[in-house]
Write an enzyme that holds these catalytic residues in place. Structure first.
Site, PDB file in Angstrom:
ATOM      1  N   GLY A   1       0.681  -1.022  -0.447  1.00  0.00           N
ATOM      2  CA  GLY A   1      -0.390  -0.421   0.086  1.00  0.00           C
ATOM      3  C   GLY A   1       1.060   0.824  -0.171  1.00  0.00           C
TER       4      GLY A   1
ATOM      5  N   ARG B   1       0.638  -4.258  12.422  1.00  0.00           N
ATOM      6  CA  ARG B   1      -0.353  -4.502  13.234  1.00  0.00           C
ATOM      7  C   ARG B   1       0.459  -5.124  13.884  1.00  0.00           C
ATOM      8  NH1 ARG B   1      -1.644  -0.147  13.983  1.00  0.00           N
ATOM      9  NH2 ARG B   1      -3.076   0.621  13.564  1.00  0.00           N
TER      10      ARG B   1
ATOM     11  N   GLU C   1      -0.134  -5.784  22.964  1.00  0.00           N
ATOM     12  CA  GLU C   1       0.483  -4.728  23.549  1.00  0.00           C
ATOM     13  C   GLU C   1      -0.494  -3.269  23.801  1.00  0.00           C
ATOM     14  OE1 GLU C   1       1.809  -2.888  19.184  1.00  0.00           O
ATOM     15  OE2 GLU C   1       0.563  -1.464  20.235  1.00  0.00           O
TER      16      GLU C   1
ATOM     17  N   HIS D   1       5.519   1.114  19.443  1.00  0.00           N
ATOM     18  CA  HIS D   1       4.724   1.413  18.567  1.00  0.00           C
ATOM     19  C   HIS D   1       4.782   2.930  17.589  1.00  0.00           C
ATOM     20  CE1 HIS D   1       0.296   0.006  16.683  1.00  0.00           C
ATOM     21  NE2 HIS D   1       1.085   1.916  16.167  1.00  0.00           N
TER      22      HIS D   1
HETATM   23  C1  8YV Z   1      -0.978   5.287  15.416  1.00  0.00           C
HETATM   24  C2  8YV Z   1      -0.488   3.536  13.440  1.00  0.00           C
HETATM   25  O1  8YV Z   1       0.100   6.161  16.343  1.00  0.00           O
HETATM   26  O2  8YV Z   1      -1.346   4.927  12.198  1.00  0.00           O
HETATM   27  C3  8YV Z   1      -1.720   4.031  12.516  1.00  0.00           C
HETATM   28  O3  8YV Z   1      -1.885   3.273  12.226  1.00  0.00           O
HETATM   29  O4  8YV Z   1       0.288   2.247  13.877  1.00  0.00           O
HETATM   30  C4  8YV Z   1       0.160   4.756  14.483  1.00  0.00           C
HETATM   31  O5  8YV Z   1       0.401   5.837  12.988  1.00  0.00           O
HETATM   32  C5  8YV Z   1      -1.135   4.207  16.715  1.00  0.00           C
HETATM   33  O6  8YV Z   1      -1.846   4.014  16.029  1.00  0.00           O
HETATM   34  C6  8YV Z   1      -1.967   5.104  17.599  1.00  0.00           C
HETATM   35  O7  8YV Z   1      -3.188   5.748  17.071  1.00  0.00           O
END
Ligand code: 8YV
Length: 329
Positions: free
Chosen positions: A152, A235, A264, A282
């Site tokens: 993507g 993820r 997590e 993360h």
């Molecule tokens: C976020 C992320 O900071 O954008 C995403 O999907 O994994 C990160 O950039 C995190 O998910 C908190 O919302």
């Protein structure tokens, strides 16, 4: 005045922007439990979340709620079937984080391949006595094969950077990307199995769905080269972390870089005992500029979805645009 909940601490100036339009209930404390989130959403018209789970029970208890704006590109925390059934709009924050996240993927991949965290811990522990020819031997990136699983926007940004490292790029994705993008990236579409077998460095950049839960498990790790690295900036749950620990311990692969984890922030404790894995909390999108852009875009989505501001009624990033204008059910 419409009421909104901002479920997480975010930049105070973004809260000030939201206050121009809404009565804001801002959670500046710990992550809200499901019960607390449900309670605080009961009288709200909109919400800004960052990874907080929103499913049918939360939506049912919030009859006025029309939009939930996620400050993230990934929205696996939203049960979109429930959003659609309730005619609640979900929005996310794509694109603004592509480059920072791709940069970070490279940082983790390079740290894993060249054993940066492991050797730094050793140095800090006072163990450096002399130079040795075989101290912390790693694997090269320059001239090697990069395998991108998930092509993507972030996958493409990551692959684009491979040119400077003279890497061959192979990728696998649900669907093949346009020929002009393949040509620009000099990327070759291969099966997942080929990717795992051929890549020197595998990077995961795919969204989490039920279908790709543990898409990298013991069987997939066994197909990789013993010299290969695995980097996950996508993820938790895409990788079977327990199987990864085993593969790292037994030398099935050389090293890994993980920014995301199953469960997590409570990661599998065995990961902490494995030296050849680089662990970060993360933070792939965590630069000042990018997190500001994400917060502002999340606010833009919320403001527009609730019929305010210059884009009233036309939020920039609707996930389920088909519910716009429909009565709440
Ligand atoms: C976020 C992320 O900071 O954008 C995403 O999907 O994994 C990160 O950039 C995190 O998910 C908190 O919302």
């Amino acid at each position: 005045m419409q009421k909104i909940l901002v479920a997480r601490p975010i930049f105070p100036d973004v809260i000030e922007r939201l206050k121009q339009y809404f009565d804001v209930d801002w959670n500046q404390g710990e992550v809200l439990s499901a019960q607390e989130l449900t309670r605080r959403l009961a009288d709200k018209d909109g919400a800004l979340t960052a990874g907080d789970p929103v499913g049918p029970a939360v939506l049912a208890a919030a009859p006025r709620l029309r939009v939930v704006s996620n400050m993230a590109v990934g929205y696996n925390n939203f049960d979109m079937a429930a959003f659609n059934a309730a005619n609640v709009l979900g929005t996310n924050t794509p694109d603004v984080l592509n480059e920072s996240t791709a940069d970070f993927g490279w940082a983790l991949m390079m740290a894993a391949a060249r054993r940066i965290a492991e050797s730094e811990h050793w140095l800090r522990a006072g163990q450096w006595r002399k130079w040795t020819y075989d101290g912390f031997l790693g694997t090269d990136l320059y001239g090697s094969t990069l395998g991108v699983l998930g092509m993507g926007r972030i996958g493409q940004a990551l692959a684009r950077r491979a040119k400077g490292f003279n890497m061959q790029v192979i990728y696998h994705n649900r669907s093949r990307v346009a020929p002009e993008i393949e040509a620009e990236l000099n990327a070759q579409y291969v099966s997942k199995q080929d990717l795992l077998r051929r890549a020197d460095h595998v990077v995961l950049v795919l969204p989490y769905t039920k279908e790709n839960h543990h898409t990298i498990g013991a069987a997939e790790l066994a197909q990789m080269k013993p010299t290969a690295t695995l980097t996950n900036i996508a993820r938790g749950g895409i990788v079977d972390d327990a199987a990864l620990v085993e593969a790292l311990r037994t030398g099935k692969i050389a090293a890994a870089g993980l920014d995301v984890f199953e469960g997590e922030p409570n990661l599998n404790p065995a990961l902490l005992t494995v030296p050849n894995v680089v662990l970060t909390p993360h933070i792939a999108s965590a630069t000042e500029a990018t997190r500001r852009a994400m917060a502002n875009l999340a606010a833009d989505n919320l403001i527009a979805a609730l019929g305010k501001g210059p884009r009233a009624g036309r939020p920039p990033n609707p996930i389920n645009p088909e519910v716009i204008g429909k009565a709440r059910s």
